[in-house]
Design a protein around this motif. Sequence first.
Motif, short mmCIF file in Angstrom:
data_model
loop_
_atom_site.label_atom_id
_atom_site.label_comp_id
_atom_site.label_asym_id
_atom_site.label_seq_id
_atom_site.Cartn_x
_atom_site.Cartn_y
_atom_site.Cartn_z
N SER A 45 0.82 -1.21 0.00
CA SER A 45 0.00 0.00 0.00
C SER A 45 0.86 1.27 0.00
N LYS A 46 2.01 1.23 0.67
CA LYS A 46 2.88 2.41 0.65
C LYS A 46 3.49 2.63 -0.73
N GLU A 47 3.89 1.53 -1.37
CA GLU A 47 4.43 1.66 -2.72
C GLU A 47 3.37 2.23 -3.66
N TYR B 80 1.39 9.23 -5.99
CA TYR B 80 1.85 10.60 -5.81
C TYR B 80 2.78 11.04 -6.95
N LEU B 81 3.72 10.17 -7.32
CA LEU B 81 4.63 10.49 -8.42
C LEU B 81 3.85 10.70 -9.72
N ILE C 297 7.48 14.19 -0.78
CA ILE C 297 7.05 12.79 -0.68
C ILE C 297 6.77 12.45 0.79
N ALA C 298 7.67 12.88 1.68
CA ALA C 298 7.48 12.59 3.11
C ALA C 298 6.15 13.17 3.59
N ASN D 208 12.98 14.96 8.11
CA ASN D 208 14.14 14.86 7.23
C ASN D 208 14.82 13.50 7.26
N ARG D 209 14.79 12.88 8.44
CA ARG D 209 15.46 11.59 8.55
C ARG D 209 14.78 10.51 7.72
N LEU D 210 13.59 10.82 7.23
CA LEU D 210 12.85 9.85 6.44
C LEU D 210 13.41 9.71 5.02
N THR D 211 14.29 10.64 4.63
CA THR D 211 14.72 10.63 3.23
C THR D 211 15.36 9.32 2.82
N ASN D 212 16.11 8.68 3.73
CA ASN D 212 16.70 7.38 3.38
C ASN D 212 15.62 6.34 3.15
#
Length: 227
Positions: free
Chosen positions: A152-154, A160-161, A174-175, A184-188
């Motif tokens: 579901s996240k994919e 969104y893209l 995206i976050a 910001n730490r979510l970027t990885n």
Amino acid sequence: MRILVVEDEPKVARFIQDGLTDQQFAVDVATDGASALRQVESSGYDLLILDIMLPDVDGFDVCRRVRALGFTTPILMLSARSLVDDRVKGLDTGADDYLTKPFDIAELGARVRALLRRHREPTLVPLSVSDLTLDPVTRVVMRGDRRIDLTSKEFELLDYLMRHGGQTVTRQMIAEHVWGITWNRLTNVIDVFVNHLRKKVELPGESRLIHAVRGVGYVIRETNSDD
Ligand code: CA
């Protein structure tokens, strides 16, 4: 994402404010209905958390008045009582969700993110980029005749893209839009998800659709000759 918490009990207000601030929301507090309405009118919030028991007008009234003013801001109501009547009344006065005290701050955060996501839900027409299609209603994703199974996240990420096909979206965007947080730490994590998504969307022999934009983010588009 800016949230207004309307709660007269300082301890509870503080608990919510701290908890949601930790989850990267910007949180203001109003301690009575009248100032809540003033704040809603003067500074557009993305979401309201409304306690039912307030010193002046009650939460139901605040909710009704916010709607009467024409605001469609998502509203989550809080109550110490778990009466079905309250729940129904809350939803009937225009609230979008309802949570009974005491609650877990993680659950409140999850509800808030779900409401924000639902509120953003745009049109439900099928999307396509090159031979990739995504149907937001049936949630079927196809690359040509090949069906692609996504988590579901994919799916949300691809959705969104594709809604921004041809436009570069930042990891921050995206976050905020897929995960509902500014972190910001979510970027990885985002890079990992994009890579998973790519492996499913671009099999060997198929053209690249998801392109990294160095130092910025990602874009989905047909491959140009210079890619
Ligand atoms: Ca209260």
